[in-house]
Design a protein around this motif. Structure first.
Motif, PDB file in Angstrom:
ATOM      1  N   GLU A  76      42.675  38.037  32.407  1.00 23.99           N
ATOM      2  CA  GLU A  76      42.364  37.205  33.020  1.00 23.99           C
ATOM      3  C   GLU A  76      40.901  36.432  32.342  1.00 23.99           C
ATOM      4  O   GLU A  76      39.972  37.330  33.744  1.00 23.99           O
ATOM      5  CB  GLU A  76      43.197  36.628  34.016  1.00 23.99           C
ATOM      6  CG  GLU A  76      43.087  35.317  34.767  1.00 23.99           C
ATOM      7  CD  GLU A  76      43.384  35.512  36.194  1.00 23.99           C
ATOM      8  OE1 GLU A  76      44.306  35.966  36.134  1.00 23.99           O
ATOM      9  OE2 GLU A  76      42.868  33.983  36.685  1.00 23.99           O
ATOM     10  N   VAL A  77      40.191  35.841  31.968  1.00 22.83           N
ATOM     11  CA  VAL A  77      39.266  34.500  32.102  1.00 22.83           C
ATOM     12  C   VAL A  77      39.271  33.103  33.234  1.00 22.83           C
ATOM     13  O   VAL A  77      40.480  33.034  33.065  1.00 22.83           O
ATOM     14  CB  VAL A  77      38.686  34.449  30.834  1.00 22.83           C
ATOM     15  CG1 VAL A  77      37.152  33.791  31.029  1.00 22.83           C
ATOM     16  CG2 VAL A  77      38.562  35.140  30.046  1.00 22.83           C
ATOM     17  N   ASN A  78      38.375  33.599  34.292  1.00 19.34           N
ATOM     18  CA  ASN A  78      38.327  32.393  35.638  1.00 19.34           C
ATOM     19  C   ASN A  78      37.510  31.523  35.051  1.00 19.34           C
ATOM     20  O   ASN A  78      37.085  31.352  34.083  1.00 19.34           O
ATOM     21  CB  ASN A  78      38.382  33.585  37.134  1.00 19.34           C
ATOM     22  CG  ASN A  78      36.395  33.636  36.885  1.00 19.34           C
ATOM     23  OD1 ASN A  78      35.796  33.278  35.557  1.00 19.34           O
ATOM     24  ND2 ASN A  78      36.163  34.914  37.655  1.00 19.34           N
ATOM     25  N   ASP A  79      37.644  30.572  36.057  1.00 22.41           N
ATOM     26  CA  ASP A  79      36.920  29.147  36.222  1.00 22.41           C
ATOM     27  C   ASP A  79      35.706  29.225  35.207  1.00 22.41           C
ATOM     28  O   ASP A  79      34.779  28.792  35.485  1.00 22.41           O
ATOM     29  CB  ASP A  79      37.404  28.381  37.186  1.00 22.41           C
ATOM     30  CG  ASP A  79      38.525  28.331  37.028  1.00 22.41           C
ATOM     31  OD1 ASP A  79      39.574  28.020  36.649  1.00 22.41           O
ATOM     32  OD2 ASP A  79      38.944  27.918  38.254  1.00 22.41           O
ATOM     33  N   ASP A  80      34.980  30.727  35.952  1.00 27.21           N
ATOM     34  CA  ASP A  80      33.343  30.880  35.882  1.00 27.21           C
ATOM     35  C   ASP A  80      33.178  31.435  34.307  1.00 27.21           C
ATOM     36  O   ASP A  80      31.821  31.972  33.920  1.00 27.21           O
ATOM     37  CB  ASP A  80      33.278  31.624  36.752  1.00 27.21           C
ATOM     38  CG  ASP A  80      32.845  30.988  38.265  1.00 27.21           C
ATOM     39  OD1 ASP A  80      33.081  29.872  37.883  1.00 27.21           O
ATOM     40  OD2 ASP A  80      33.163  31.523  39.008  1.00 27.21           O
TER      41      ASP A  80
END
Ligand code: SF4
Length: 63
Positions: A25-29
Protein backbone atom coordinates in the motif's frame (compact mmCIF):
# COMPACT_ATOMS: atom_id res chain seq x y z
CA UNK A 1 8.64 -17.43 1.54
CA UNK A 2 8.91 -13.79 2.44
CA UNK A 3 8.48 -10.57 0.54
CA UNK A 4 11.38 -8.16 0.90
CA UNK A 5 11.35 -4.45 0.04
CA UNK A 6 14.46 -2.38 -0.55
CA UNK A 7 13.05 0.95 0.62
CA UNK A 8 16.16 2.73 -0.69
CA UNK A 9 15.13 1.80 -4.23
CA UNK A 10 11.37 2.25 -3.92
CA UNK A 11 10.05 5.45 -5.47
CA UNK A 12 6.44 4.95 -4.34
CA UNK A 13 4.91 4.60 -7.78
CA UNK A 14 2.42 2.04 -6.51
CA UNK A 15 2.53 -0.47 -9.35
CA UNK A 16 3.01 -3.21 -6.78
CA UNK A 17 -0.13 -2.04 -4.97
CA UNK A 18 -2.22 -2.41 -8.10
CA UNK A 19 -0.85 -5.92 -8.73
CA UNK A 20 -0.86 -7.26 -5.16
CA UNK A 21 -2.99 -4.98 -2.95
CA UNK A 22 -2.97 -7.40 0.00
CA UNK A 23 0.77 -6.93 0.32
CA UNK A 24 1.53 -3.38 -0.71
CA UNK A 25 0.00 0.00 0.00
CA UNK A 26 1.35 3.42 -0.89
CA UNK A 27 0.11 5.95 1.65
CA UNK A 28 -0.83 9.57 1.06
CA UNK A 29 2.79 10.64 1.59
CA UNK A 30 3.97 8.32 -1.18
CA UNK A 31 5.58 5.88 1.23
CA UNK A 32 5.24 2.18 0.61
CA UNK A 33 3.84 0.05 3.42
CA UNK A 34 4.45 -3.68 3.41
CA UNK A 35 1.14 -5.00 4.74
CA UNK A 36 2.36 -8.56 5.21
CA UNK A 37 5.61 -10.42 4.64
CA UNK A 38 4.74 -14.10 4.50
CA UNK A 39 3.75 -15.45 1.10
CA UNK A 40 1.68 -18.62 0.75
CA UNK A 41 1.89 -20.86 -2.32
CA UNK A 42 -1.47 -19.50 -3.46
CA UNK A 43 -0.20 -15.91 -3.28
CA UNK A 44 3.15 -16.52 -4.92
CA UNK A 45 2.14 -15.75 -8.49
CA UNK A 46 0.57 -12.44 -7.48
CA UNK A 47 3.69 -11.36 -5.62
CA UNK A 48 5.95 -12.52 -8.45
CA UNK A 49 3.99 -10.28 -10.80
CA UNK A 50 4.47 -7.34 -8.46
CA UNK A 51 8.21 -8.08 -8.22
CA UNK A 52 8.45 -8.20 -12.01
CA UNK A 53 6.31 -5.07 -12.37
CA UNK A 54 8.33 -2.87 -10.05
CA UNK A 55 10.29 -0.49 -12.28
CA UNK A 56 13.02 0.15 -9.73
CA UNK A 57 13.63 -3.51 -8.79
CA UNK A 58 12.89 -2.72 -5.17
CA UNK A 59 11.03 -5.97 -4.52
CA UNK A 60 12.30 -9.50 -4.07
CA UNK A 61 11.17 -12.82 -2.67
CA UNK A 62 13.25 -14.57 -0.03
CA UNK A 63 12.88 -18.35 -0.41
S1 SF4 B 1 6.27 -0.79 -7.66
FE1 SF4 B 1 8.35 -0.71 -6.78
S2 SF4 B 1 8.87 1.46 -6.73
FE2 SF4 B 1 6.67 1.31 -7.00
S3 SF4 B 1 5.83 1.41 -4.91
FE3 SF4 B 1 6.08 -0.74 -5.42
S4 SF4 B 1 8.12 -1.28 -4.63
FE4 SF4 B 1 8.03 0.94 -4.75
Amino acid sequence: MKCVVDFEKCTGLGICESLAPEFFEVNDDGDLLLLKEDITDAELQEVEEAVAGCPTEALSIER
